[in-house]
Design a protein around this motif. Structure first.
Motif, mmCIF file in Angstrom:
data_model
loop_
_atom_site.group_PDB
_atom_site.id
_atom_site.type_symbol
_atom_site.label_atom_id
_atom_site.label_comp_id
_atom_site.label_asym_id
_atom_site.label_seq_id
_atom_site.Cartn_x
_atom_site.Cartn_y
_atom_site.Cartn_z
ATOM 1 N N ASP A 55 0.829 -1.207 0.000
ATOM 2 C CA ASP A 55 0.000 0.000 0.000
ATOM 3 C C ASP A 55 0.865 1.260 0.000
ATOM 4 N N ALA A 56 1.944 1.232 0.775
ATOM 5 C CA ALA A 56 2.844 2.390 0.820
ATOM 6 C C ALA A 56 3.477 2.628 -0.539
ATOM 7 N N ALA A 57 3.823 1.543 -1.241
ATOM 8 C CA ALA A 57 4.453 1.679 -2.554
ATOM 9 C C ALA A 57 3.560 2.454 -3.505
ATOM 10 N N VAL A 58 2.300 2.079 -3.587
ATOM 11 C CA VAL A 58 1.376 2.741 -4.507
ATOM 12 C C VAL A 58 1.113 4.177 -4.069
ATOM 13 N N ALA A 59 1.009 4.397 -2.770
ATOM 14 C CA ALA A 59 0.677 5.725 -2.261
ATOM 15 C C ALA A 59 1.740 6.767 -2.599
ATOM 16 N N VAL A 60 2.997 6.358 -2.656
ATOM 17 C CA VAL A 60 4.071 7.330 -2.900
ATOM 18 C C VAL A 60 4.512 7.382 -4.354
ATOM 19 N N GLY A 61 3.916 6.532 -5.209
ATOM 20 C CA GLY A 61 4.220 6.634 -6.626
ATOM 21 C C GLY A 61 5.123 5.569 -7.202
ATOM 22 N N PHE A 62 5.516 4.564 -6.403
ATOM 23 C CA PHE A 62 6.256 3.441 -6.970
ATOM 24 C C PHE A 62 5.278 2.528 -7.705
ATOM 25 N N THR A 63 5.761 1.822 -8.716
ATOM 26 C CA THR A 63 4.860 1.022 -9.536
ATOM 27 C C THR A 63 4.287 -0.167 -8.778
ATOM 28 N N ASP A 64 5.087 -0.761 -7.882
ATOM 29 C CA ASP A 64 4.619 -1.916 -7.119
ATOM 30 C C ASP A 64 5.551 -2.116 -5.931
ATOM 31 N N GLN A 65 5.291 -3.163 -5.127
ATOM 32 C CA GLN A 65 6.101 -3.384 -3.934
ATOM 33 C C GLN A 65 7.556 -3.722 -4.253
ATOM 34 N N PRO A 66 7.855 -4.544 -5.252
ATOM 35 C CA PRO A 66 9.269 -4.780 -5.563
ATOM 36 C C PRO A 66 10.021 -3.503 -5.922
ATOM 37 N N HIS A 67 9.321 -2.568 -6.581
ATOM 38 C CA HIS A 67 9.934 -1.278 -6.912
ATOM 39 C C HIS A 67 10.278 -0.520 -5.632
ATOM 40 N N LEU A 68 9.356 -0.499 -4.668
ATOM 41 C CA LEU A 68 9.635 0.114 -3.366
ATOM 42 C C LEU A 68 10.768 -0.621 -2.661
ATOM 43 N N ASN A 69 10.705 -1.956 -2.641
ATOM 44 C CA ASN A 69 11.738 -2.733 -1.947
ATOM 45 C C ASN A 69 13.130 -2.360 -2.431
ATOM 46 N N ARG A 70 13.289 -2.276 -3.743
ATOM 47 C CA ARG A 70 14.606 -2.010 -4.314
ATOM 48 C C ARG A 70 15.145 -0.663 -3.856
ATOM 49 N N HIS A 71 14.339 0.380 -4.025
ATOM 50 C CA HIS A 71 14.821 1.716 -3.667
ATOM 51 C C HIS A 71 14.901 1.910 -2.155
ATOM 52 N N PHE A 72 13.946 1.386 -1.416
ATOM 53 C CA PHE A 72 13.932 1.513 0.044
ATOM 54 C C PHE A 72 15.171 0.861 0.639
ATOM 55 N N THR A 73 15.469 -0.366 0.198
ATOM 56 C CA THR A 73 16.615 -1.081 0.746
ATOM 57 C C THR A 73 17.917 -0.369 0.421
ATOM 58 N N ARG A 74 18.039 0.161 -0.773
ATOM 59 C CA ARG A 74 19.261 0.867 -1.160
ATOM 60 C C ARG A 74 19.468 2.124 -0.316
#
Length: 313
Positions: free
Chosen positions: A254-273
């Motif tokens: 839900d957080a991924a979509v709310a901030v404009g990432f395409t999906d959770q894996p997209h958030l995971n990649r940038h968040f972890t980095r």
């Protein structure tokens, strides 16, 4: 200023497994503070900034941090100090990587301690970025140990002493950041647009057109004001907002979509980095908050997380 200190093993702090690991958490007895203990080898942090301050002690290996003005390095016995909203990168400065203990005090925490213990006017901050100071470095690791043991009195006392000593030795008033030039004002307006339209931002060309400037002029102005181009700043801003949503209990998807990432894996990649741990691990630490009721229970048994991307986080 560049400093490379001698390398060596830290007292009582050794990697628990071969490879990378990290724990990014909060302790209820220290409000306004995030903590990170980690070992990184191949992991590198892209250009980003923090809302608050960063104070870390390198306990083994070498950390290399890049700023607009150049690169600094610190090894065992070295400490790093970064002011709010200062763009930087971080990576290993040696093949074995680096292990460190980091504190992220909020602007409110530092302002309170500065007002009580220094005569600094304006916003207190650090004039130096890197220093060879094994004693204060050891104090940083002791704050971690006290928090992990659930010893709120020791952790809070050591934190206040540490910040006061850091400000006395390496501190000064931060410059007032008022956008005076036309380029700085344009950059500030662009930042506001990106914040307001984070989930669906305009292209660089469209953004420049809306602000009455050219794309290259906007790129130069934005980089000068914030230390990174607009697209890099936007990714960092999305991760910051995702952190707040995760802290409030939102699921990573839900957080991924709310901030404009395409999906959770997209958030995971940038968040972890950028943060150093996956979003699921970040959320679980804050949902648990051992000692959240002020019970003083020790937390030394809490998990650490490998830093590789985990789509299921």
């Amino acid at each position: 200023m560049v400093m490379v200190s001698g390398d060596g093993a830290a007292d009582g702090v050794t990697p628990r497994v071969r490879g990378e690991w990290a724990r990014h958490w909060r302790y209820a007895g220290l409000p306004g503070l995030d903590l990170l203990r980690a070992r990184y080898v191949r992991h590198s942090f892209p250009r980003h900034a923090h809302d608050g301050y960063v104070v870390c002690a390198v306990t083994s290996g070498i950390e290399e941090v890049g700023f607009q003005q150049g690169t600094v390095r610190a090894g065992h016995g070295g400490i790093m100090m970064i002011n709010p909203e200062v763009a930087h990168t971080a990576r290993a400065g040696a093949p074995e990587g680096w292990t460190y203990a980091t504190l992220y005090p909020s602007t409110e925490v530092v302002a309170e301690i500065a007002a009580e213990t220094t005569g600094l006017r304006g916003t207190a901050g650090f004039d130096e970025t890197v220093a060879e100071d094994p004693h204060l470095g050891h104090m940083i690791t002791e704050i971690h140990r006290a928090a992990e043991a659930g010893n709120a009195l020791a952790a809070d006392s050591l934190l206040r002493i540490l910040v006061a000593r850091l400000l006395r030795r390496y501190g000064g008033p931060l410059p007032v950041r008022t956008p005076r030039s036309a380029g700085a004002r344009t950059a500030a307006r662009a930042r506001t647009v990106l914040e307001e339209r984070m989930a669906d931002p305009p292209s660089l060309e469209r953004l420049a057109e809306e602000l009455g400037t050219g794309p290259f002029a906007l790129l130069r102005a934005f980089r000068s004001a914030y230390g990174m181009p607009p697209h890099t700043w936007l990714t960092d801003a999305r991760v910051r907002r995702a952190r707040r949503l995760l802290e409030a209990g939102s699921a990573p998807a839900d957080a991924a979509v709310a901030v404009g990432f395409t999906d959770q894996p997209h958030l995971n990649r940038h968040f972890t980095r950028i943060v150093g741990v996956p979003p699921g691990a970040y959320r679980r630490e804050r949902a648990a908050l051992p000692g959240a009721a002020g019970d003083g229970q020790p937390t030394r048994g809490a998990r650490t997380y490998k830093t590789t991307e985990d789509a299921g986080s």
